[in-house]
Design a protein around this motif. Sequence first.
Motif, PDB file in Angstrom:
ATOM      1  N   GLY A 207       0.832  -1.199   0.000  1.00 34.55           N
ATOM      2  CA  GLY A 207       0.000   0.000   0.000  1.00 34.55           C
ATOM      3  C   GLY A 207       0.865   1.247   0.000  1.00 34.55           C
ATOM      4  N   VAL A 208       0.436   2.282  -0.727  1.00 34.11           N
ATOM      5  CA  VAL A 208       1.170   3.550  -0.808  1.00 34.11           C
ATOM      6  C   VAL A 208       0.200   4.680  -0.519  1.00 34.11           C
ATOM      7  CG1 VAL A 208       2.547   5.087  -2.267  1.00 34.11           C
ATOM      8  CG2 VAL A 208       2.696   2.600  -2.591  1.00 34.11           C
ATOM      9  N   LEU A 209       0.536   5.537   0.449  1.00 37.15           N
ATOM     10  CA  LEU A 209      -0.320   6.671   0.815  1.00 37.15           C
ATOM     11  C   LEU A 209       0.379   7.974   0.475  1.00 37.15           C
ATOM     12  CD1 LEU A 209      -2.919   7.741   2.218  1.00 37.15           C
ATOM     13  CD2 LEU A 209      -1.606   7.743   4.364  1.00 37.15           C
ATOM     14  N   ARG A 210      -0.359   8.873  -0.195  1.00 33.00           N
ATOM     15  CA  ARG A 210       0.190  10.182  -0.550  1.00 33.00           C
ATOM     16  C   ARG A 210      -0.939  11.206  -0.612  1.00 33.00           C
ATOM     17  NH1 ARG A 210       4.190  11.214  -5.805  1.00 33.00           N
ATOM     18  NH2 ARG A 210       5.014  13.254  -5.121  1.00 33.00           N
ATOM     19  N   GLY A 211      -0.614  12.449  -0.444  1.00 28.48           N
ATOM     20  CA  GLY A 211      -1.601  13.513  -0.601  1.00 28.48           C
ATOM     21  C   GLY A 211      -1.679  13.976  -2.035  1.00 28.48           C
ATOM     22  N   SER A 254      -4.815   1.092  13.039  1.00 29.68           N
ATOM     23  CA  SER A 254      -4.496  -0.200  13.619  1.00 29.68           C
ATOM     24  C   SER A 254      -4.434  -1.285  12.544  1.00 29.68           C
ATOM     25  CB  SER A 254      -5.544  -0.568  14.678  1.00 29.68           C
ATOM     26  OG  SER A 254      -5.111  -1.652  15.464  1.00 29.68           O
ATOM     27  N   LYS A 255      -5.268  -1.163  11.519  1.00 28.45           N
ATOM     28  CA  LYS A 255      -5.234  -2.140  10.419  1.00 28.45           C
ATOM     29  C   LYS A 255      -3.954  -2.015   9.603  1.00 28.45           C
ATOM     30  CE  LYS A 255     -10.238  -2.691   9.949  1.00 28.45           C
ATOM     31  NZ  LYS A 255     -11.466  -2.316   9.222  1.00 28.45           N
ATOM     32  N   ILE A 256      -3.432  -0.816   9.455  1.00 27.41           N
ATOM     33  CA  ILE A 256      -2.147  -0.660   8.771  1.00 27.41           C
ATOM     34  C   ILE A 256      -1.056  -1.412   9.533  1.00 27.41           C
ATOM     35  CG2 ILE A 256      -0.331   1.015   8.218  1.00 27.41           C
ATOM     36  CD1 ILE A 256      -2.583   2.999   7.495  1.00 27.41           C
ATOM     37  N   VAL A 257      -1.113  -1.362  10.866  1.00 31.56           N
ATOM     38  CA  VAL A 257      -0.112  -2.054  11.683  1.00 31.56           C
ATOM     39  C   VAL A 257      -0.342  -3.557  11.694  1.00 31.56           C
ATOM     40  CG1 VAL A 257       0.860  -2.281  14.006  1.00 31.56           C
ATOM     41  CG2 VAL A 257       0.173  -0.027  13.168  1.00 31.56           C
ATOM     42  N   TRP A 277       3.499  -1.056   3.979  1.00 30.41           N
ATOM     43  CA  TRP A 277       2.970   0.246   3.595  1.00 30.41           C
ATOM     44  C   TRP A 277       4.081   1.271   3.415  1.00 30.41           C
ATOM     45  CZ3 TRP A 277      -2.157   1.305   2.600  1.00 30.41           C
ATOM     46  CH2 TRP A 277      -3.065   0.284   2.925  1.00 30.41           C
ATOM     47  N   VAL A 278       3.898   2.120   2.400  1.00 36.88           N
ATOM     48  CA  VAL A 278       4.818   3.221   2.099  1.00 36.88           C
ATOM     49  C   VAL A 278       4.047   4.533   2.204  1.00 36.88           C
ATOM     50  CG1 VAL A 278       6.274   4.276   0.310  1.00 36.88           C
ATOM     51  CG2 VAL A 278       6.141   1.775   0.504  1.00 36.88           C
ATOM     52  N   ALA A 279       4.645   5.538   2.827  1.00 41.66           N
ATOM     53  CA  ALA A 279       4.063   6.889   2.858  1.00 41.66           C
ATOM     54  C   ALA A 279       4.980   7.832   2.095  1.00 41.66           C
ATOM     55  CB  ALA A 279       3.902   7.374   4.294  1.00 41.66           C
ATOM     56  N   VAL A 280       4.375   8.730   1.327  1.00 39.55           N
ATOM     57  CA  VAL A 280       5.123   9.734   0.560  1.00 39.55           C
ATOM     58  C   VAL A 280       4.642  11.108   1.017  1.00 39.55           C
ATOM     59  CG1 VAL A 280       5.721  10.596  -1.723  1.00 39.55           C
ATOM     60  CG2 VAL A 280       5.267   8.149  -1.395  1.00 39.55           C
ATOM     61  N   PHE A 296       4.158   3.374   9.298  1.00 35.82           N
ATOM     62  CA  PHE A 296       4.499   2.937   7.945  1.00 35.82           C
ATOM     63  C   PHE A 296       5.859   2.246   7.926  1.00 35.82           C
ATOM     64  CE2 PHE A 296       0.854   5.301   6.906  1.00 35.82           C
ATOM     65  CZ  PHE A 296       0.479   4.958   5.617  1.00 35.82           C
ATOM     66  N   ASP A 297       6.019   1.342   6.969  1.00 44.02           N
ATOM     67  CA  ASP A 297       7.253   0.563   6.868  1.00 44.02           C
ATOM     68  C   ASP A 297       8.354   1.320   6.148  1.00 44.02           C
ATOM     69  OD1 ASP A 297       6.206  -2.040   7.981  1.00 44.02           O
ATOM     70  OD2 ASP A 297       4.792  -1.707   6.343  1.00 44.02           O
ATOM     71  N   HIS A 298       7.977   2.284   5.321  1.00 45.02           N
ATOM     72  CA  HIS A 298       8.972   3.113   4.637  1.00 45.02           C
ATOM     73  C   HIS A 298       8.342   4.477   4.386  1.00 45.02           C
ATOM     74  CE1 HIS A 298      12.775   3.471   2.447  1.00 45.02           C
ATOM     75  NE2 HIS A 298      12.135   4.233   1.578  1.00 45.02           N
ATOM     76  N   VAL A 299       9.021   5.524   4.829  1.00 47.45           N
ATOM     77  CA  VAL A 299       8.511   6.891   4.675  1.00 47.45           C
ATOM     78  C   VAL A 299       9.485   7.688   3.822  1.00 47.45           C
ATOM     79  CG1 VAL A 299       7.803   9.006   5.839  1.00 47.45           C
ATOM     80  CG2 VAL A 299       7.362   6.791   6.917  1.00 47.45           C
TER      81      VAL A 299
END
Length: 430
Positions: A207-211, A254-257, A277-280, A296-299
């Motif tokens: 999963g990748v989260l970004r604005g 909590s679901k992300i974790v 999960w990756v956050a940008v 997140f696992d990688h930011v």
Amino acid sequence: MTELFAAGRAAVSAAAGRVDDLLAALPVPARRAPEQRAAAAAAHEEARALRTRFLAAHADDVYAELTADRTRYLRIEELVEAAAAAFPGLVPDAVRLKEERGREQAAKEGHEIDQGIFLRAVLRSPVAGPHLLDAMLRPTRRALDLLPEFRRTGRVAMEAVVLERRDGAAHLTMCRDDRLNAEDERQVEDMETAVDLALLDPDVRVGVLRGGEMSHPRYRGRRVFSAGINLKMLHSGDIPLVGFLLRRELGYISKIVRGVLTDRPGAWHTPTVEKPWVAVVDGFAIGGGAQLLYVFDHVIAAADSYVSLPAAKEGIIPGAGNFRLGRCGGPRLSRQVILHGRRLHASEPDARCVLDEVCEPDALDAAAERAVADLSAPAVLVNRRMINLAEEPPDAFRAYMAEFALQQALRLYGEDVITKVGRFAGKGTS
């Protein structure tokens, strides 16, 4: 035990009735004279102390009755609704909450504090608490309804989040472009739906989260990660304890974790479906936006971005930030950020406790692609699970959230919070 339980139940109901009678004879909170405010506070204090004693002795009995001896999985919003019906006076009912919701925060009675008392007792229990956490990890009905469409088309567009599957990655784009992705109930609802879908789709590996790009005048055409809680909505009374503050922490974050809890083949050895999960981060991750980065696992962050938790300014507790930031940056940095409002600019060394990779803005897409590739390795899932278990044991998280349920409820009605959010509301979001 049965007689004591019945007697305590009746006593709680009677005490709540006395409070109701007193409040009915008083003006609304904003119009009360000092002596009237003192009388109301004393009545609430007596009833709340009684509720606390009753729940300290009988939280498991209450929870067992509401969930048919833990055979029903009720989410927190369903649980408090059921408690209001089955135990009059223990928590506010729907009518009372609807009446409160129509008022600005400063004009409310503070009935959500009673929800905080109840949920603290439930989460504290080593019997009821884990069951409630499991209930919150189950996929939402909305996500299950949308799953066939997402699997077929690879795209679901919601008001606050757009979800797209590309090359094995689920890209979640926060798109509240007029408010800098400031969070409210709608965003929490859409984020949980999107996280569920990403976790449930077997064609998604990461999963990748970004604005997304903003239409807000100050940031028009630029991407922004998140401005945190929507202070205008907090001021207007539209940020509820259960539907926003607790659902956010116990639901999609909590679901992300921990993943989503489903009944499926293989659940005997791995009960949850998890993904890395990756956050940008573009622009800034403020408040709730910063809290997200800790799970997140990688930011990845733009070199001109920053991270902050303005809890001291807003007067509330920054979600599970107090629980998680210390493990990232240590206790001293945690205090500097949370208690003193220190900003962490991506370019400074201390920011690396939160950020894994810092790039020029035009290099973020390529960095995200590399991170997705790295996290797609077969052994990543089991290793992230073991890391999360070591760093965030479920019982430690449960104990933190139990106290958070009440202390955040109390903070929502603190005079300093009401004054500050009224001032911030005129300026915009946090």
